[in-house]
Design a protein around this motif. Structure first.
Motif, PDB file in Angstrom:
ATOM      1  N   LYS A 125       0.822  -1.224   0.000  1.00  0.00           N
ATOM      2  CA  LYS A 125       0.000   0.000   0.000  1.00  0.00           C
ATOM      3  C   LYS A 125       0.851   1.267   0.000  1.00  0.00           C
ATOM      4  N   ALA A 126       1.900   1.275   0.809  1.00  0.00           N
ATOM      5  CA  ALA A 126       2.714   2.479   0.968  1.00  0.00           C
ATOM      6  C   ALA A 126       3.653   2.708  -0.208  1.00  0.00           C
ATOM      7  N   HIS A 127       3.955   1.644  -0.926  1.00  0.00           N
ATOM      8  CA  HIS A 127       4.917   1.729  -2.028  1.00  0.00           C
ATOM      9  C   HIS A 127       4.271   1.258  -3.328  1.00  0.00           C
ATOM     10  N   ASP A 128       3.131   1.827  -3.656  1.00  0.00           N
ATOM     11  CA  ASP A 128       2.425   1.399  -4.870  1.00  0.00           C
ATOM     12  C   ASP A 128       3.184   1.765  -6.146  1.00  0.00           C
ATOM     13  N   PHE A 129       4.259   2.511  -6.018  1.00  0.00           N
ATOM     14  CA  PHE A 129       5.108   2.887  -7.150  1.00  0.00           C
ATOM     15  C   PHE A 129       6.179   1.822  -7.431  1.00  0.00           C
ATOM     16  N   TYR A 151       8.552  -7.208  -6.423  1.00  0.00           N
ATOM     17  CA  TYR A 151       9.700  -6.824  -5.601  1.00  0.00           C
ATOM     18  C   TYR A 151       9.474  -7.214  -4.144  1.00  0.00           C
ATOM     19  N   TRP A 152       8.274  -6.914  -3.648  1.00  0.00           N
ATOM     20  CA  TRP A 152       7.954  -7.204  -2.241  1.00  0.00           C
ATOM     21  C   TRP A 152       7.785  -8.703  -2.010  1.00  0.00           C
ATOM     22  N   GLN A 153       7.190  -9.405  -2.980  1.00  0.00           N
ATOM     23  CA  GLN A 153       7.054 -10.856  -2.849  1.00  0.00           C
ATOM     24  C   GLN A 153       8.419 -11.518  -2.763  1.00  0.00           C
ATOM     25  N   ALA A 154       9.343 -11.065  -3.608  1.00  0.00           N
ATOM     26  CA  ALA A 154      10.687 -11.650  -3.629  1.00  0.00           C
ATOM     27  C   ALA A 154      11.439 -11.366  -2.331  1.00  0.00           C
ATOM     28  N   ALA A 155      11.125 -10.270  -1.667  1.00  0.00           N
ATOM     29  CA  ALA A 155      11.842  -9.880  -0.450  1.00  0.00           C
ATOM     30  C   ALA A 155      11.308 -10.539   0.819  1.00  0.00           C
ATOM     31  N   GLN A 156      10.166 -11.211   0.734  1.00  0.00           N
ATOM     32  CA  GLN A 156       9.555 -11.790   1.935  1.00  0.00           C
ATOM     33  C   GLN A 156      10.462 -12.789   2.651  1.00  0.00           C
ATOM     34  N   LEU A 194      17.727   6.680   9.055  1.00  0.00           N
ATOM     35  CA  LEU A 194      16.869   5.788   8.284  1.00  0.00           C
ATOM     36  C   LEU A 194      16.866   6.233   6.836  1.00  0.00           C
ATOM     37  N   LYS A 195      16.365   5.354   5.986  1.00  0.00           N
ATOM     38  CA  LYS A 195      16.112   5.706   4.590  1.00  0.00           C
ATOM     39  C   LYS A 195      14.634   5.478   4.333  1.00  0.00           C
ATOM     40  N   VAL A 196      14.043   6.389   3.553  1.00  0.00           N
ATOM     41  CA  VAL A 196      12.627   6.294   3.223  1.00  0.00           C
ATOM     42  C   VAL A 196      12.459   6.746   1.775  1.00  0.00           C
ATOM     43  N   PHE A 197      11.601   6.041   1.040  1.00  0.00           N
ATOM     44  CA  PHE A 197      11.347   6.437  -0.339  1.00  0.00           C
ATOM     45  C   PHE A 197      10.713   7.821  -0.382  1.00  0.00           C
ATOM     46  N   LYS A 198      11.228   8.660  -1.251  1.00  0.00           N
ATOM     47  CA  LYS A 198      10.755  10.033  -1.396  1.00  0.00           C
ATOM     48  C   LYS A 198       9.258  10.079  -1.722  1.00  0.00           C
ATOM     49  N   ASP A 220      20.146  13.781   3.228  1.00  0.00           N
ATOM     50  CA  ASP A 220      20.620  13.598   1.859  1.00  0.00           C
ATOM     51  C   ASP A 220      19.517  12.970   1.015  1.00  0.00           C
ATOM     52  N   GLU A 221      19.634  13.129  -0.285  1.00  0.00           N
ATOM     53  CA  GLU A 221      18.744  12.443  -1.220  1.00  0.00           C
ATOM     54  C   GLU A 221      19.592  11.461  -2.005  1.00  0.00           C
ATOM     55  N   LEU A 222      19.157  10.209  -2.018  1.00  0.00           N
ATOM     56  CA  LEU A 222      19.901   9.125  -2.648  1.00  0.00           C
ATOM     57  C   LEU A 222      19.023   8.416  -3.665  1.00  0.00           C
ATOM     58  N   THR A 223      19.589   7.438  -4.356  1.00  0.00           N
ATOM     59  CA  THR A 223      18.818   6.565  -5.232  1.00  0.00           C
ATOM     60  C   THR A 223      18.994   5.136  -4.756  1.00  0.00           C
ATOM     61  N   ASP A 224      17.883   4.473  -4.459  1.00  0.00           N
ATOM     62  CA  ASP A 224      17.927   3.077  -4.018  1.00  0.00           C
ATOM     63  C   ASP A 224      18.403   2.212  -5.178  1.00  0.00           C
ATOM     64  N   GLU A 225      19.459   1.446  -4.944  1.00  0.00           N
ATOM     65  CA  GLU A 225      20.057   0.665  -6.035  1.00  0.00           C
ATOM     66  C   GLU A 225      19.187  -0.501  -6.490  1.00  0.00           C
ATOM     67  N   ASN A 226      18.293  -0.993  -5.640  1.00  0.00           N
ATOM     68  CA  ASN A 226      17.440  -2.127  -6.012  1.00  0.00           C
ATOM     69  C   ASN A 226      16.227  -1.715  -6.832  1.00  0.00           C
ATOM     70  N   THR A 227      15.714  -0.507  -6.592  1.00  0.00           N
ATOM     71  CA  THR A 227      14.474  -0.073  -7.255  1.00  0.00           C
ATOM     72  C   THR A 227      14.682   1.117  -8.179  1.00  0.00           C
ATOM     73  N   ASN A 228      15.824   1.772  -8.067  1.00  0.00           N
ATOM     74  CA  ASN A 228      16.119   3.000  -8.813  1.00  0.00           C
ATOM     75  C   ASN A 228      15.203   4.158  -8.414  1.00  0.00           C
ATOM     76  N   GLU A 229      14.571   4.042  -7.255  1.00  0.00           N
ATOM     77  CA  GLU A 229      13.689   5.101  -6.736  1.00  0.00           C
ATOM     78  C   GLU A 229      14.492   6.049  -5.850  1.00  0.00           C
ATOM     79  N   LYS A 230      14.101   7.313  -5.870  1.00  0.00           N
ATOM     80  CA  LYS A 230      14.719   8.307  -4.994  1.00  0.00           C
ATOM     81  C   LYS A 230      14.301   8.022  -3.550  1.00  0.00           C
ATOM     82  N   GLU A 231      15.247   8.241  -2.637  1.00  0.00           N
ATOM     83  CA  GLU A 231      14.968   8.061  -1.222  1.00  0.00           C
ATOM     84  C   GLU A 231      15.708   9.133  -0.436  1.00  0.00           C
ATOM     85  N   TYR A 232      15.182   9.383   0.755  1.00  0.00           N
ATOM     86  CA  TYR A 232      15.837  10.317   1.656  1.00  0.00           C
ATOM     87  C   TYR A 232      16.599   9.542   2.722  1.00  0.00           C
ATOM     88  N   LEU A 233      17.776  10.053   3.045  1.00  0.00           N
ATOM     89  CA  LEU A 233      18.468   9.641   4.249  1.00  0.00           C
ATOM     90  C   LEU A 233      18.062  10.665   5.293  1.00  0.00           C
TER      91      LEU A 233
END
Length: 143
Positions: free
Chosen positions: A23-27, A32-37, A101-105, A123-136
């Motif tokens: 729900k929180a990461h519908d983008f 991705y989430w199934q594989a990470a379980q 912490l890191k959180v998706f932007k 800082d603003e980073l890019t998550d290497e697994n999803t290529n999504e922007k995230e905040y530190l």
């Protein structure tokens, strides 16, 4: 009530994590989430200091810390916006001077939650697994 998680809690914690992540990461695609379980169940939760918040003998959410890194905080969607996240956040803050912490932007609700709980964007980073922007984000105890 907040308590240390037990081995028998793992399935419920993974269930909450998965449902809320979708729900929180519908983008991010569901695959991705199934594989990470399995990693969540076998690796991430067992290696973290994880605490659950309960109400009426039911787990309502949890927080996982790796030293001063907030690895996860998830509240069952049925119990969100009822103060459980704040209780867990206050619980982990009481024994620390610093948390990061890191959180998706794009996860606006979580970003707002962290800012409301005293975190600042470092800082603003890019998550290497999803290529999504995230905040530190960081929180520092002020005394």
């Amino acid at each position: 009530m907040i308590r240390k998680s037990r081995k028998e809690d793992i399935d419920k914690l993974v269930e909450i994590w998965f449902e809320v992540s979708l729900k929180a990461h519908d983008f991010i695609g569901e695959g991705y989430w199934q594989a990470a379980q399995e990693d969540m169940r076998e690796k991430y939760l067992p290696m973290s200091d994880t605490y659950v918040v309960e109400g009426k003998n039911e787990i309502r959410g949890f927080v996982s810390m790796l030293d001063n890194y907030l690895a996860a905080i998830f509240i069952d969607s049925r119990f969100q916006s009822q103060g459980y996240g704040k209780k867990l956040m206050d619980f982990v803050k009481k024994d620390r001077d610093y948390i990061e912490l890191k959180v998706f932007k794009k996860n606006n609700k979580a970003c707002d939650f962290y800012i409301n709980n005293g975190f600042k964007i470092k800082d603003e980073l890019t998550d290497e697994n999803t290529n999504e922007k995230e905040y530190l984000m960081v929180w520092k105890c002020i005394e």
